[in-house]
Enzyme design. Structure first.
Site, PDB file in Angstrom:
ATOM      1  N   CYS A   2       0.834  -1.195   0.000  1.00  0.00           N
ATOM      2  CA  CYS A   2       0.000   0.000   0.000  1.00  0.00           C
ATOM      3  C   CYS A   2       0.871   1.248   0.000  1.00  0.00           C
ATOM      4  CB  CYS A   2      -0.948   0.075   1.184  1.00  0.00           C
ATOM      5  SG  CYS A   2      -2.086  -1.279   1.289  1.00  0.00           S
ATOM      6  N   ARG A  27       4.225  -0.503  -4.622  1.00  0.00           N
ATOM      7  CA  ARG A  27       3.915  -0.968  -3.267  1.00  0.00           C
ATOM      8  C   ARG A  27       2.629  -1.791  -3.217  1.00  0.00           C
ATOM      9  NH1 ARG A  27       6.837   2.137   0.533  1.00  0.00           N
ATOM     10  NH2 ARG A  27       5.389   1.494   2.142  1.00  0.00           N
ATOM     11  N   TRP A  74      -2.467  -2.937  -1.659  1.00  0.00           N
ATOM     12  CA  TRP A  74      -2.107  -4.357  -1.686  1.00  0.00           C
ATOM     13  C   TRP A  74      -3.003  -4.990  -0.638  1.00  0.00           C
ATOM     14  CZ3 TRP A  74      -0.162  -8.219   1.496  1.00  0.00           C
ATOM     15  CH2 TRP A  74       0.370  -9.338   0.845  1.00  0.00           C
ATOM     16  N   ASN A 100      -2.215   2.225   5.474  1.00  0.00           N
ATOM     17  CA  ASN A 100      -1.251   1.179   5.108  1.00  0.00           C
ATOM     18  C   ASN A 100      -0.909   0.454   6.393  1.00  0.00           C
ATOM     19  OD1 ASN A 100       0.959  -0.322   4.223  1.00  0.00           O
ATOM     20  ND2 ASN A 100       2.362   1.413   4.278  1.00  0.00           N
ATOM     21  N   GLY A 101      -1.119  -0.859   6.429  1.00  0.00           N
ATOM     22  CA  GLY A 101      -0.822  -1.611   7.649  1.00  0.00           C
ATOM     23  C   GLY A 101      -1.936  -2.592   7.933  1.00  0.00           C
ATOM     24  N   GLU A 493      18.251 -17.563  -5.959  1.00  0.00           N
ATOM     25  CA  GLU A 493      17.813 -16.266  -6.470  1.00  0.00           C
ATOM     26  C   GLU A 493      17.267 -16.394  -7.898  1.00  0.00           C
ATOM     27  OE1 GLU A 493      17.020 -13.601  -5.281  1.00  0.00           O
ATOM     28  OE2 GLU A 493      17.171 -12.095  -6.844  1.00  0.00           O
ATOM     29  N   LYS A 497      13.507 -15.389  -9.014  1.00  0.00           N
ATOM     30  CA  LYS A 497      13.201 -14.422 -10.086  1.00  0.00           C
ATOM     31  C   LYS A 497      12.182 -15.011 -11.042  1.00  0.00           C
ATOM     32  CE  LYS A 497      14.271 -11.570  -8.755  1.00  0.00           C
ATOM     33  NZ  LYS A 497      14.803 -11.248  -7.518  1.00  0.00           N
ATOM     34  N   GLU A 500       8.715 -15.309  -9.416  1.00  0.00           N
ATOM     35  CA  GLU A 500       8.090 -14.006  -9.157  1.00  0.00           C
ATOM     36  C   GLU A 500       7.438 -13.409 -10.391  1.00  0.00           C
ATOM     37  OE1 GLU A 500      10.462 -11.388  -5.902  1.00  0.00           O
ATOM     38  OE2 GLU A 500      11.645 -12.025  -7.608  1.00  0.00           O
ATOM     39  N   HIS A 516      18.352 -35.702  -3.366  1.00  0.00           N
ATOM     40  CA  HIS A 516      17.515 -36.046  -2.210  1.00  0.00           C
ATOM     41  C   HIS A 516      16.085 -35.569  -2.376  1.00  0.00           C
ATOM     42  CE1 HIS A 516      21.128 -37.387  -0.209  1.00  0.00           C
ATOM     43  NE2 HIS A 516      21.708 -36.277  -0.634  1.00  0.00           N
ATOM     44  N   LYS A 615       6.587  -4.478  -3.686  1.00  0.00           N
ATOM     45  CA  LYS A 615       8.022  -4.223  -3.549  1.00  0.00           C
ATOM     46  C   LYS A 615       8.436  -4.106  -2.090  1.00  0.00           C
ATOM     47  CE  LYS A 615      11.990  -2.933  -5.282  1.00  0.00           C
ATOM     48  NZ  LYS A 615      12.668  -4.142  -5.754  1.00  0.00           N
TER      49      LYS A 615
HETATM   50  C1  G6P Z   1       9.615  -8.206  -1.277  1.00  0.00           C
HETATM   51  C2  G6P Z   1      10.175  -7.840  -2.628  1.00  0.00           C
HETATM   52  C3  G6P Z   1      11.506  -8.553  -2.854  1.00  0.00           C
HETATM   53  C4  G6P Z   1      12.469  -8.218  -1.727  1.00  0.00           C
HETATM   54  C5  G6P Z   1      11.866  -8.533  -0.354  1.00  0.00           C
HETATM   55  C6  G6P Z   1      12.719  -7.972   0.775  1.00  0.00           C
HETATM   56  O1  G6P Z   1       9.260  -9.539  -1.255  1.00  0.00           O
HETATM   57  O2  G6P Z   1       9.257  -8.189  -3.645  1.00  0.00           O
HETATM   58  O3  G6P Z   1      12.049  -8.139  -4.078  1.00  0.00           O
HETATM   59  O4  G6P Z   1      13.640  -8.951  -1.890  1.00  0.00           O
HETATM   60  O5  G6P Z   1      10.577  -7.928  -0.235  1.00  0.00           O
HETATM   61  O6  G6P Z   1      12.723  -6.586   0.673  1.00  0.00           O
HETATM   62  P1  G6P Z   1      13.836  -5.640   1.247  1.00  0.00           P
HETATM   63  O7  G6P Z   1      13.397  -4.271   0.841  1.00  0.00           O
HETATM   64  O8  G6P Z   1      13.820  -5.813   2.732  1.00  0.00           O
HETATM   65  O9  G6P Z   1      15.131  -6.027   0.657  1.00  0.00           O
END
Ligand code: G6P
Length: 620
Positions: A2, A27, A74, A100-101, A493, A497, A500, A516, A615
């Site tokens: 949000c 956000r 969100w 937001n929260g 990672e 990606k 996501e 395993h 984000k």
């Molecule tokens: C969310 C984002 C990720 C990020 C994670 C941690 O899930 O979509 O891209 O890695 O938060 O965020 P930060 O700002 O703490 O690195």
């Protein structure tokens, strides 16, 4: 999670609100809405979907006024729908607010308010706050307060917030006091921008860039009473505060897409520069070490540290895993990597020699912040590796290191990862040189680090090959990502990606560990991406590749330039420059970012705004 914006001044509020919401859209993008006040009328426009749809609505049904609030959502409580979109109305329209929260005791409060006759129209937790503020406003009025006065509204907000449990960033307008914007913060960030005869409010500094350079970050338990000409900040316990004004350093060009189609691609391509930024001024040739301006710890204190906890979420957690290997190798200090969401509720035995590092791009992730606070409360030195200057974690940590990567707007993190790994390499070098890393070894590491921006530039040359490979595999429904040692976190990672942004199921594993369990998934339709640059255990990873091949699984290998042999085993190879093992994550991450990007495009996905994600995760 949000985004909130607000404006009080003499310009058209809706212009800033929409522009700000576009910048905050990363956000959350389940719905968007705004409220604009003119005299004693507050007009609301809100809509499921993206900010663009709200902008269309505002064109069809224009709103005018110079005071307003806006929100991009969100969803937490209540499905994404027009009715659940913010702003929400309290009482009979006396209060209009955005939030937001998460309000944890919303159900109890809603029942109490229902008994008092308040009617709830939405499935959100936020509507409870709107009615609660309205209710306390009525209570004040009953006691003789003037509804048109700021202090009446402020008292109502203070009383309401005393009854609320949970987290909030709130912005509210009052029908009977045009030009008054009250904001409150507990757990969700808010920043006030100071203009001439106008004030702005936002969840982060992005929307303020180009509007003002003077900002005030709110702290928890603070309420800001904002009018065009005045800003008053009141802390729940400490009373009125003198606003601490800071200067914004971003420029609008940081937020432009330039020639790129998506922010994600732009940010992938920025990495040679952002890694260079992370190194700038931090390589100490004389001492064969690294130097940092903001650690705020004496060498004697750092020398005492005998255990480090790295805590983070998401991609930052993967960077922390690389950090663990680096620090243990260079500095011989035991390191543990903890998910912040676990650490905050666990009670691991820490000693007074344990140091905590929170790693976070945004500096606002709720779990990372909570873990940092918990460790701080116990008296441990808490430091942060953070990108967003002035963010909550950056402000609350005892010290830290900024990434200087510039705003990361694509929801899937890319450049933050390589910057975090770069900073962690510097940190490992610094801590190592305080212990048993020799001068020549330090010099060698510095030399290698200096070469990295150029190596990353070369790495980006793999893009064309990645595009072809994406074309071949984009219809697969499962992927495995496998790597060992420094490339194990890269495999995690790479899988993240892909998940996501393309919604393909992908699992990252240490290459040998796939025997395993994950090997059961392997068939001719399940590609395995092996991160297999040259290393001491290269032959072992090659054996793991053989095991996949024997089961007819297609193999994509990320290998070092000049490794011709690998093409005999792999169906497709992406070559990256040959660098020392501990620096490999910087180069091997890039083709995996590009692969996810290209596959997501081919599948028609929105790479910058993947479904269900946000984000900055500012709720638990
Ligand atoms: C969310 C984002 C990720 C990020 C994670 C941690 O899930 O979509 O891209 O890695 O938060 O965020 P930060 O700002 O703490 O690195």
């Amino acid at each position: 999670m949000c985004g909130i914006v607000g404006y009080v001044g003499s310009k058209s509020a809706v212009d800033f609100l929409l522009e700000g919401l576009y910048r905050l859209e990363y956000r959350g993008y389940d719905s968007a809405g705004l409220a604009v006040q003119q005299d004693h009328q507050i007009a609301i426009r809100k809509k499921t979907g993206r900010v663009g749809q709200l902008a269309d609505l505002c064109e069809r049904q224009p709103v005018t006024g110079t005071f307003g609030i806006g929100h991009t959502r969100w969803a937490t409580h209540g499905e994404p729908s027009d009715i659940n979109s913010h702003p929400h109305v309290g009482g009979n329209g006396e209060v209009v607010l955005v939030h937001n929260g998460v309000i944890e005791n919303y159900s109890i409060l809603r029942n109490q308010l229902r008994e008092l006759g308040y009617v709830f129209r939405t499935g959100t937790d936020t509507e409870v706050v709107a009615h609660l503020v309205a209710h306390h406003l009525f209570e004040e009025i009953k006691l003789g307060a003037n509804p048109g006065e700021i202090k009446t509204c402020l008292r109502a907000v203070e009383s309401a917030l005393k009854r609320v449990k949970g987290t909030y960033g709130l912005a509210m307008l009052f029908r009977d006091v045009p030009g008054l914007l009250i904001a409150a913060r507990l757990g969700s960030p808010l920043v006030v921008g100071i203009g001439r005869g106008e004030h702005y409010l936002s969840s982060d500094a992005g929307p303020l860039v180009g509007r003002t350079e003077e900002v005030v970050y709110l702290s928890d338990h603070e309420i800001a009473v904002i009018t065009p000409h005045e800003l008053q900040i009141i802390h729940r316990d400490a009373g009125t505060q003198t606003p601490s004004v800071r200067t914004l350093e971003q420029t609008t060009s940081d937020l432009d897409l330039g020639d790129f189609d998506h922010y994600m691609l732009k940010e992938i391509y920025e990495q040679p520069q952002t890694v260079e930024n992370a190194l700038r001024g931090r390589l100490d040739e004389d001492e064969a070490s690294a130097k940092f301006g903001g650690l705020n710890m004496q060498p004697q204190e750092l020398r005492r540290v005998d255990r480090i906890i790295l805590t983070a979420c998401g991609t930052s957690w993967h960077a922390a895993l690389v950090g663990e290997y680096l620090i243990e190798e260079f500095a011989r200090i035991p390191v543990e990597v903890e998910y912040a969401s676990e650490l905050r509720y666990r009670n691991p035995p820490l000693t007074d020699r344990t140091m905590i590092f929170a790693i976070t791009q945004s500096g606002e992730t709720a779990d990372t912040l909570a873990a940092l606070r918990e460790c701080k409360r116990k008296g441990h030195p808490t430091l942060a590796i953070c990108n967003v200057v002035g963010s909550t974690i950056a402000r609350e940590a005892d010290g830290g290191i900024y990434l200087h990567a510039g705003p990361e707007i694509g929801v899937a993190s890319t450049k933050a990862f390589t910057s975090q790994v770069t900073v962690l390499t510097l940190l490992a070098l610094f801590l190592g040189r305080m212990r048993n890393l020799s001068y020549p070894a330090g010099k060698r590491i510095i030399g290698h680090l200096r070469a990295m921006p150029e190596k990353l530039r070369q790495t980006l040359g793999c893009h064309a090959a990645v595009k072809d490979i994406a074309q071949k595999y984009y219809q697969a429904e499962n992927f495995l990502y496998l790597g060992r040692l420094y490339n194990f976190p890269v495999a995690l990672e790479g899988a993240l990606k892909l998940k996501e942004i393309s919604y393909i199921h992908a699992e990252g594993y240490p290459a040998a560990e796939m025997k395993h369990g994950p090997i059961a998934l392997v068939d001719e339709d399940t590609p395995s991406v092996f991160v297999v640059p040259r290393s001491n255990i290269y032959p072992k990873v090659v054996s793991n590749m053989e095991e996949i091949k024997a089961r007819r699984g297609p193999i994509i290998a990320i290998a070092c330039e000049g490794d011709d042999k690998i093409a005999d085993l792999a169906d497709d190879v992406i070559y990256v420059p040959d660098v020392d093992e501990y620096l490999q994550p910087l180069v091997t991450a890039i083709p995996l970012q590009l692969l996810a990007y290209e596959i997501a495009l081919l599948r028609g996905c929105n790479v910058d705004r993947p479904r269900n994600l946000a984000k900055s995760v500012t709720v638990e």
